[in-house]
Design an enzyme around this catalytic site. Structure first.
Site, PDB file in Angstrom:
ATOM      1  N   ASP A 164       0.546  -1.125  -0.029  1.00  0.00           N
ATOM      2  CA  ASP A 164      -0.078  -0.499  -0.057  1.00  0.00           C
ATOM      3  C   ASP A 164       0.956   0.943   0.598  1.00  0.00           C
ATOM      4  O   ASP A 164       2.027   1.534   0.539  1.00  0.00           O
ATOM      5  CB  ASP A 164      -1.046  -0.486   1.218  1.00  0.00           C
ATOM      6  CG  ASP A 164      -0.067  -0.474   2.844  1.00  0.00           C
ATOM      7  OD1 ASP A 164       0.996   0.021   2.563  1.00  0.00           O
ATOM      8  OD2 ASP A 164      -0.613  -1.126   3.289  1.00  0.00           O
ATOM      9  N   ASP A 203       1.446   3.844   1.673  1.00  0.00           N
ATOM     10  CA  ASP A 203       1.530   4.459   2.584  1.00  0.00           C
ATOM     11  C   ASP A 203       3.328   4.479   4.491  1.00  0.00           C
ATOM     12  O   ASP A 203       3.013   4.761   4.968  1.00  0.00           O
ATOM     13  CB  ASP A 203       0.195   3.432   4.313  1.00  0.00           C
ATOM     14  CG  ASP A 203       0.763   2.578   4.482  1.00  0.00           C
ATOM     15  OD1 ASP A 203       1.644   1.932   3.737  1.00  0.00           O
ATOM     16  OD2 ASP A 203      -0.220   1.409   5.721  1.00  0.00           O
ATOM     17  N   ASP A 257       5.340   2.448   2.308  1.00  0.00           N
ATOM     18  CA  ASP A 257       6.349   0.660   1.647  1.00  0.00           C
ATOM     19  C   ASP A 257       6.978   1.319   1.030  1.00  0.00           C
ATOM     20  O   ASP A 257       7.017   2.126   0.170  1.00  0.00           O
ATOM     21  CB  ASP A 257       4.879  -0.448   1.155  1.00  0.00           C
ATOM     22  CG  ASP A 257       4.276  -0.346   2.129  1.00  0.00           C
ATOM     23  OD1 ASP A 257       3.474   0.043   2.758  1.00  0.00           O
ATOM     24  OD2 ASP A 257       3.520  -1.652   1.816  1.00  0.00           O
ATOM     25  N   HIS A 311     -13.835 -19.269  16.287  1.00  0.00           N
ATOM     26  CA  HIS A 311     -15.036 -18.551  15.393  1.00  0.00           C
ATOM     27  C   HIS A 311     -16.115 -19.350  16.882  1.00  0.00           C
ATOM     28  O   HIS A 311     -16.926 -19.122  16.499  1.00  0.00           O
ATOM     29  CB  HIS A 311     -15.343 -18.695  14.003  1.00  0.00           C
ATOM     30  CG  HIS A 311     -13.408 -18.414  13.253  1.00  0.00           C
ATOM     31  ND1 HIS A 311     -13.100 -18.992  12.165  1.00  0.00           N
ATOM     32  CD2 HIS A 311     -13.320 -16.938  13.863  1.00  0.00           C
ATOM     33  CE1 HIS A 311     -12.319 -18.118  11.749  1.00  0.00           C
ATOM     34  NE2 HIS A 311     -12.047 -17.072  12.267  1.00  0.00           N
TER      35      HIS A 311
END
EC number: 2.7.7.6
Length: 1733
Positions: free
Chosen positions: A481, A483, A485, A1085
């Site tokens: 992404d 941000d 990287d 879960h």
């Protein structure tokens, strides 16, 4: 090294590595200096001391001094070893354990093995081939042998003794004590004091002496080697001293130097050695010498290994432990992993990344500064010399420029400093290191590189500013992404590497990932959001914007589509505009639930011929989904077109979105008043429910669910109510938000967010959980001091009822932070765990490759799978397809597939076929049809056995449905017209096709079986899709279309076969490791659902890979026998039969009383029992009264438990009696008494004394313990708990379709497979356990493999990921291939017999290398790791084959050609249709059609349509023709851009051009000069034109006007079988199809890739051609002098010499038209005349 000249020749590669131990002689021989002094410098402190540790002979580390041994400077001299002679031998620390073991195997007096062939077990041990295993076996046998026997009983006659030459001495027991070995001898009984054994330290000299006496035969048996590793070499007598370059010192100033740790250690060794020598020389006392010796031993040991258990670490003066040699090698930062397996590299760049939607998918924007720094060495050739000269002139500071020029002598010219950079004259063969420029391939990578899509090849685009730019859609495979990287870029440095990058690693080629056979890239972010808005039904666009948008489509053809709405003004729908970006010929249909053809919601998707018909385009269509648009385009049109499609869609949609706008804000999270009220009510209601449950629980009215405690049941209910409330509130909020809501739009498009985000923002955040439970009490009985104690209310236990919009209260905020913190910790822990798992997987599978015989093997050549993935397919070419024969009722099946020409029920409608009325009642045809139908029924039965639940969606190659759709589209199938197919065509066509689908070629049985297995499923699919009735009734294919479908299926199938050299091991490891990284660590879960608790996620994966013996949650799944599966009572019976019930589990209390009178009792409650019991006494009991003990053991049982387990008091009492027989007197109460009591007394034997009586109460305590722990009342051991579950099972009903049948299944905690299998009433064939170790032990290795696969599959599926079968199958095959379970740990695969270098690159580096040295291993360097360490090309992928060169032929056929000639040849050979082609003489006035005869229009003659299509030859290559695709064209095999020899100018040179059928009598490859590669095919020969071997413009017999050569002449009639290239019906677009030539129907047996007459490499080869003779020495289609028939033109003929003046293509004597040159001319004319008749 002296004066070594530069050479461009490659160095020899290392073929194998031999390990071994240094012998003292070898150390001295290598050494250049004996080191005697611990000092490094001499007295002056300026020069190195001779004989000191930095002796100048060892090599120089001072750039001013030369090395005294090799006279080289610091940069060239590699250093030379010295040696230290040790005063006493010392143990090598790495071998102490081995030395001890060897001592235990041989006699400590005479050095003979303690056992030999006379011992049966020893004989077996000696027969073991593997030296390490043999040593272990011998040691196990010998270590218990305590005497060196002189003679042993003979085999024939045990009474007689045979001498074995031992010395008869007793052997010591040997202990390792620190760095010493201590022996203790048991003394003989004869000599007395047997208690006190003699203890003494075994000295190194003594052991060295014994080792020297071991015979070669004996130590070879122990796994040593005479040449490379003798046992005495494990003891050091002469220590090698590494040269200073290995241990450089740092100088602070002239006088001060800091020495390396190794130098420091060596100085210690020298000091200890000198003091030991001095002591010995002076005759010091024994203990002093011993002390000095052990000090030397300590220093030598810590020099090599400073982490010895139980030894103090050697420290520097600063107190830091010294870094030993071992520490330099081991670990991630060590020499092997840190510097050899992976290094830092040159020609790489790293910077931050940002997105750029205007770049193509496979481009990467590179900042100019980087482009000017990174270079590529380009070799100067005639073709690029001008360009490179310009670059050199530009210099290093201007882009595009160059930084260096390298002459062919190896000298570099640095253009930064070169004065005359402008006027350097480049020469051919020099190299120019130029800047990287646009379209250079580079490797782009983002760490962590979890799968192969983390490193892909992009094309460079040089741009301003300082960040890498990349297309948005390529971020998902990198998991990147923007941000902050960073990513890495690597520049290839050779043409081969560039080729590999652009042909194998390029981004378009990675679009479809083999991990889960679906695309790994799709449209994302704003484009995805915009594409949904653009394709809504009510999105209309006006003319001005449409024109702008069309300009954004890069390859728009200039045609504006017809507007969807004309009045009041023209409007275009968004779907129309988007369709312009989609290539033609794409078909896609998807029906979502409730989609009709005109769905009011516009859901589903239909694209026909690249036009969107209906459906909103969102993530399902253009995301990275299976069978989505991206997938279909890649498969149909090839990767390049697909990469373009990304760009097209992004450009059009982004432009529209830019003008349309999209933004989201806080307003989008607000629901309206009534909805908020409803939400509040919902939550209040849930809280009321919780309050009610709490009250019930407090009043003890709650019933526990089976297998859960009361508290667990309560928590389960509460959590369920609260989660239901949150979901309901969320749904209310979502339904209330309008479709215009921006958040909802993002969720619907799939670009960001999900239902739960909406619910939490607008409605209610919900229950926070930690470790899968509600927030626990952290303070005393409360979660926070703000609540009262024992508050179980939702607020107190972490239920957040506010939404993010309303804001959280402080308590809620705190609990929310707790939940969030857990998530963060979990992620951090998970990253480390999965990283290690991934590394282990990769190291375990790294060397597994598909070989050229299609087997999958490791580097030892061991077969892992006989055929990769059991079908030999490449996972990227596979798509999920449904096998139609499996489902539906029998009647429906018959209706769909049965054709009965003799019976009116199942006959074919005559209107379907042109021959419809003729075939009715045709018996021969009916036989074929019956055979087909029988096979289909067989398929159905087979598939139902394989896919038990009737779910037959399985990934298979070749999407048949899409091929049929394409055929219907391409051939304009009219569903009203009858077809010209015959039934015979269909049945036999499908049959032939199945025989041609070869994955493996070969005649032997194994290959035949593997081949059959590989295509079984695909053939089932094929038969069901191409059944006669379906072809005629559903698809309505014509003959032409059907043949096209068949040839297409075959071509695509053969293209799907996996390539040899593919490294499938790493692929599998990454495909399993990558989803594991996405997995949540502990999966909660099933928070409290009443069922067995199962470990899943990463912890379970770890258990599986470690082959953990004790799993956290072992469990059995028990099915009831057929017939009783739905019977709940039966299930309960079996449950109680297998649930393990101990006395303890039904006992509430147990007490011991002193109750002296057996006939009465001190416990009032029990009086009834006693009275009842004594009324029924028998004789025996009367007698035992006196013997009964006064101590009483009284047990009280739990009535609820007894009822639950269905036990009676009688059963329990009898069970106790059975266990203790007559030693215990037991009575018990009735089943319906108020309390259930059992009373036990010990019965004493008569002869008991008083003393024992006093201890009776203690004895009773022991009995009580035994009773509670060991008495099993019922059930199978280890089965702790059994839960009954009701499942629906799909089974075929009597009518044939699948119906759901409920069945009871028992799930257990604990496993005891072999016992439970024998319990009556269960189905032993279906029982399953998640402990695959048990399955393997009980049912064998194949069952174990299947269970192991199922477990791996479940772990990955539990998370909702899908990984293709072959990857997991490969992993489990590797784990089970040894016949047992090999774990993926250092104790498992790293103990195999792969090369030592490969094993040491994983773990236990130094230990493995020691072991390799001691057992003299040989590593043949075939693995990946070995070659990485040695810096060589590994034998994998493009390095997986060798090239054989026929040197004689090279010499024979090397033509002497000038560069210009090559150029011309290339031009003509590859450039079709051009008048300027280098092969045409411009002076000749020849018509175009004659020049390249095959180009006559194919569509002109309808009756004889030669092309597949009605398009004329001129349409060739357009998007509308089915042949317009890229290299992946699904058309004829081998026809496409990448097909090497296909060029209309060389019909004989194309494997796909059958029009030159070698079987036609008039065609004979007599033309000596007809081959584009032949040198005689040169523009310098004016008298030659490719259409006729004897054409000469001057020859009267050949002129377009002469009657003998006229296109109308019968010899060239299009119907004549001779099929001449000039015939109009031959067209380059019909490579394998010609309706008139019977020998060339694709289905005819002669057209089959395996038939001898078809071989792509020898187009003119046909055994039937009269003029071809395999014995002709010069026959080779590629030979420059190819002409099999001309005797005078044979390279072997004596007067042939390329240099001879008579052989010159320009000489007048060499004219193909001259009669002297064509010995076969008359014969040929004769042939032609024959034909024309």
């Amino acid at each position: 090294m002296v004066g070594q000249q530069y050479s461009s020749a490659p160095l020899r590669t290392v073929k194998e590595v031999q390990f071994g131990l240094f012998s003292p002689e070898e150390v001295r021989a290598i050494s250049v200096a004996k080191i005697r002094f611990p000092e490094t410098m001499d007295e002056t402190q300026t020069r190195a001391k001779i004989g000191g540790l930095n002796d100048p002979r060892l090599g120089s580390i001072d750039r001013n001094l030369k090395c005294q041994t090799c006279q080289e400077g610091m940069n060239e001299c590699p250093g030379h070893f010295g040696h230290i002679d040790l005063a006493k031998p010392v143990f090598h620390v790495g071998f102490i354990a081995k030395i001890k073991k060897v001592c235990e195997c041989v006699c400590m007096h005479c050095g003979k093995l303690l056992l030999d062939e006379h011992n049966e077990l020893m004989r077996q041990a000696l027969a073991i081939k593997d030296s390490k295993k043999r040593f272990a076996a011998i040691w196990t046998l010998c270590k218990t042998k305590m005497v060196c026997e002189t003679d042993v009983p003979s085999e024939d006659d045990p009474t007689q003794l045979v001498s074995r030459g031992g010395c008869g001495n007793t052997q010591p027991t040997i202990r390792k004590d620190g760095l010493k070995l201590v022996g203790s001898w048991k003394k003989d009984r004869a000599t007395g004091d047997a208690d006190e054994p003699e203890l003494r330290v075994l000295s190194t000299e003594e052991i060295l002496n014994i080792f020297k006496h071991i015979s070669v035969k004996d130590f070879t048996s122990l796994g040593f080697n005479e040449v490379f590793s003798r046992p005495e070499w494990m003891i050091l007598t002469c220590l090698p001293v590494p040269p200073p370059p290995v241990r450089p010192s740092i100088s602070f100033n002239e006088s001060q130097r800091g020495e390396d740790d190794l130098t420091f250690k060596l100085a210690d060794i020298l000091k200890a050695n000198i003091s030991l020598e001095t002591l010995e020389h002076n005759g010091a006392p024994h203990h002093a010498i011993e002390e000095a010796e052990s000090l030397l031993q300590f220093h030598v040991a810590t020099y090599m290994d400073n982490d010895i258990a139980g030894q103090p670490q050697a420290l520097q003066k600063s107190g830091r432990p010294v870094k030993s040699i071992r520490a330099r090698l081991k670990g991630k930062e060590g020499r092997i992993r840190g510097n050899l397996m992976g290094k830092r590299v040159d020609f790489s760049a790293r910077t931050v990344i940002s997105g750029d939607p205007n770049l193509e998918l496979d481009q990467v924007g590179v900042p100019k500064s980087i482009a000017k720094t990174l270079t590529y060495p380009e070799v100067v050739t005639p073709y690029n010399i001008d360009r490179l000269t310009q670059l050199v002139r530009n210099g290093p500071n201007e882009h595009p420029g160059a930084k260096y020029v390298i002459r062919d002598s190896g000298d570099r010219i640095d253009l930064r400093y070169s004065k005359r950079a402008g006027d350097i004259q480049l020469q051919y063969g020099w190299k120019v290191e130029r800047h990287i420029m646009d379209n250079d391939p580079v490797l782009f990578n983002r760490q962590p590189s979890l799968h192969k899509m983390s490193m892909m090849a992009h094309r460079v685009k040089v741009i301003p500013y300082s960040t890498f730019r990349l297309n948005l859609s390529v971020t998902s495979p990198y998991n990147a992404d923007f941000d902050g990287d960073e990513m890495n870029l690597h520049v290839p440095q050779s043409e081969e590497t560039r080729a590999e990058l652009s042909q194998l690693c390029a981004v378009p080629l990675q679009i479809v990932s083999p991990q889960s056979n679906k695309p790994c890239m799709g449209i994302v972010q704003d484009t995805l959001c915009g594409i949904r808005k653009l394709t809504l039904r009510d999105t209309f666009i006006e003319l001005d914007q449409v024109l702008n948008m069309l300009y954004w489509v890069p390859d728009w053809d200039g045609v504006i589509p017809t507007p969807a709405i004309i009045k009041p003004k023209p409007l275009w729908s968004g779907k129309q505009i988007l369709s312009v970006a989609i290539p033609n010929g794409i078909h896609l249909q998807r029906f979502d639930e409730g989609t009709t053809l005109l769905s009011p919601k516009d859901n589903g998707m239909l694209i026909i011929d690249g036009q969107i018909i209906f459906g909103v385009v969102e993530k399902k269509t253009v995301g990275s989904s299976n069978g989505g648009l991206i997938h279909v385009v890649t498969r149909e049109k090839g990767p390049q077109v697909c990469a373009k499609l990304f760009g097209n869609i992004q450009k059009v949609v982004n432009f529209w979105l830019l003008h349309n706008g999209f933004s989201t804000g806080i307003g989008d999270t607000i629901a309206d008043g009534p909805t908020m009220r409803e939400i509040t009510e919902t939550i209040a209601e849930a809280k009321k429910k919780v309050l009610d449950v709490t009250k019930e629980a407090q009043a003890n009215l709650l019933t526990a669910k089976h297998g859960m405690t009361l508290r667990e049941s309560f928590e389960d209910n509460v959590v369920r109510f609260l989660n239901e409330a949150r979901d309901k509130a969320g749904r209310l909020a979502e339904v209330n938000l309008k479709d215009l809501n921006n958040v909802k739009q993002m969720v619907m498009a799939g670009s960001k967010g999900s239902f739960i985000n909406i619910a939490q923002m607008s409605a209610c955040v919900g229950q926070q959980s930690v470790e899968g439970k509600r927030i626990a009490f952290g303070f005393v009985d409360r979660t926070l001091p703000h609540f009262s104690k024992d508050d179980y209310s939702p607020e107190s236990k972490g239920f957040v009822e506010n939404s993010y919009l309303r804001g959280l209260t402080p308590q809620e905020f705190f609990f929310h932070a707790m939940g969030g913190r857990e998530g963060l910790i979990d992620t951090a822990v998970k990253t480390a765990e999965t990283g290690y798992i991934q590394r282990r997987l990769v190291k375990a599978l790294e060397d597994i490759m598909v070989h050229y015989d299609n087997t999958t093997r490791n580097s030892l050549g061991n077969v892992i799978q006989f055929i990769y993935g059991e079908d030999g397919m490449d996972a990227a070419h596979i798509e999920k397809q449904s096998l139609d024969t499996i489902g539906g009722s029998d009647a429906a099946f018959e209706k769909r597939y049965r054709v009965d020409l003799l019976n009116t029920d199942h006959t074919l409608d005559p209107s379907l076929l042109e021959s419809g009325s003729e075939i009715l009642g045709d018996l021969k045809l009916q036989v074929l049809l019956d055979e087909e139908y029988k096979q289909l029924v067989k398929d159905r039965k087979f598939l139902r056995e394989v896919f038990v639940d009737g779910e037959a969606n399985w990934p298979l190659p070749v999407n048949i449905r899409r091929i049929i759709q394409n055929a219907q589209q391409t051939f304009h199938i009219d569903h009203t017209k009858p077809s010209d197919l015959t039934i015979k065509d269909i049945v036999l066509g499908v049959k032939d096709l199945q025989e041609n689908l070869l994955v493996l070629r070969g005649k032997n049985e194994i290959i035949q079986n593997a081949q059959r297995d590989a295509v079984t499923l695909f053939c089932c699919l094929l038969r069901s899709r191409l059944a006669t009735r379906r072809v005629l009734q559903e698809y309505r294919l014509t003959k032409q279309a059907f043949d096209w479908v068949l040839s297409n299926i075959e071509a695509q199938f053969l293209r799907s076969v996996v390539h040899p050299g593919e490294m499938v091991g790493v692929l599998a490891a990454q495909s399993i490791g990558e989803p594991a990284t996405q997995m949540t660590l502990n999966t909660f879960h099933f928070a409290g659902v009443a069922s067995k608790k199962v470990t899943s996620g990463v912890p379970r994966l770890k258990e599986i890979l470690n082959v953990a013996k004790n799993m956290k949650t072992p469990s059995l799944t028990v099915y009831l026998e057929p017939g009783h599966a739905a019977d709940q009572e039966q299930a309960k019976l079996i449950r109680s039969a297998i649930e393990h019930t101990t006395l303890k589990s039904v006992t509430i209390a147990s007490e011991i009383y002193y109750d002296p009178d057996p006939r009465s009792t001190v416990i009032p409650e029990d009086e009834e029992i006693i009275q009842l019991h004594f009324s029924l006494l028998d004789e025996e009991a009367e007698q035992s009264f006196d013997q009964q003990s006064p101590w009483l053991l009284r047990l009280e049982l739990d009535r609820a438990a007894m009822n639950d387990k269905d036990l009676t008091m009688g059963q329990v009492g009898e069970r106790i009696k059975q266990t203790f027989k007559n030693d215990l007197f037991v009575i018990w109460s009735e089943d319906n008494d108020e309390k259930l009591i059992i009373r036990c007394r010990v019965v004493r034997p008569k002869s008991l004394d008083a003393e024992t009586e006093a201890e009776e109460d203690h004895m009773l305590k022991k009995i009580e313990n035994t009773m509670l722990e060991n008495i099993t009342l019922r059930g199978v051991e280890n089965i702790e708990r059994v839960v009954m579950m009701k499942y629906d099972r799909k089974v075929p009903s009597p009518t044939g379709e699948y119906v759901k049948e409920p069945e009871w299944v028992l799930e257990t905690d604990g496993v005891n497979l072999s016992e439970v299998m024998t319990v009556p009433g269960i189905d032993p064939t279906r029982i399953y356990t998640n402990s695959f170790i048990d399955i393997m032990e009980v049912l064998g290795i194949e069952a174990g493999r299947a269970a192991l696969y199922k477990e791996v599959y479940n772990v990955i599926a539990s998370d909702g990921s899908y990984v293709n079968y072959r990857h997991m199958a490969l992993l489990v095959d590797v784990m089970t291939t040894q016949g047992g379970l090999t774990s993926v740990t250092r104790h498992g695969f790293n103990r195999s017999n792969t090369g030592a270098l490969m094993r040491c690159s994983f773990e236990e580096t130094v230990e493995i290398l020691f072991e390799a040295g001691a057992s003299a291993e040989l590593d043949d360097c075939r693995g990946v790791s070995e070659n990485v360490i040695l810096g060589q090309m590994a034998p994998i992928g493009t390095g997986a084959f060798d090239v054989m060169i026929d040197e004689e032929s090279l010499v024979k056929y090397m033509p002497e050609q000038k560069i210009t000639e090559i150029e011309d040849g290339q031009d003509g050979g590859v450039t079709p249709y051009s008048n300027e082609s280098g092969l045409v003489n411009a002076d000749l006035d020849v018509k175009d059609e004659l020049m390249f005869s095959p180009l006559v229009d194919s569509g002109s003659n309808d009756a004889m349509a030669g092309g597949f299509t009605a398009y004329g030859g001129a349409d060739y290559g357009e998007a509308t023709s089915p042949f317009g695709a890229y290299g992946e064209a699904p058309t004829s095999p081998g026809f496409g851009v990448s097909s090497p020899g296909f060029s209309p100018t060389s019909p004989t040179y194309s494997p796909t051009s059958p029009a030159y059928s070698p079987t036609s009598p008039s065609y004979s490859p007599t033309s000596p000069s007809y081959s584009p590669t032949s040198p005689s095919y040169s523009p310098t020969s004016p008298s030659y034109s490719p259409t006729s071997p004897s054409y000469s413009p001057t020859s009267p017999s050949y002129s377009p006007t002469s009657p003998s050569y006229s296109p109308t002449s019968p010899s060239y009639s299009p119907t004549s079988p001779s099929y001449s290239p000039t015939s109009p019906s031959y067209s380059p677009t019909s490579p394998s199809y010609s309706p008139t030539s019977p020998s060339y129907s694709p289905t005819s047996p002669s057209y089959s890739p395996t038939s001898p007459s078809y071989s792509p490499t020898s187009p003119a080869y046909s055994p039937t051609s009269p003029s071809y003779s395999p014995t002709s020495p010069s026959y080779s289609p590629t030979s420059p002098s190819y002409s099999p028939t001309s005797p005078s033109y044979s390279p072997t003929s004596p007067n042939y010499s390329p240099t001879s003046p008579s052989y010159s293509p320009t000489s007048p004597g060499y004219s193909p038209g001259s009669p002297a040159y064509s010995p076969k001319q008359d014969e040929q004319k004769h042939n032609e005349n024959e034909n024309s008749r």
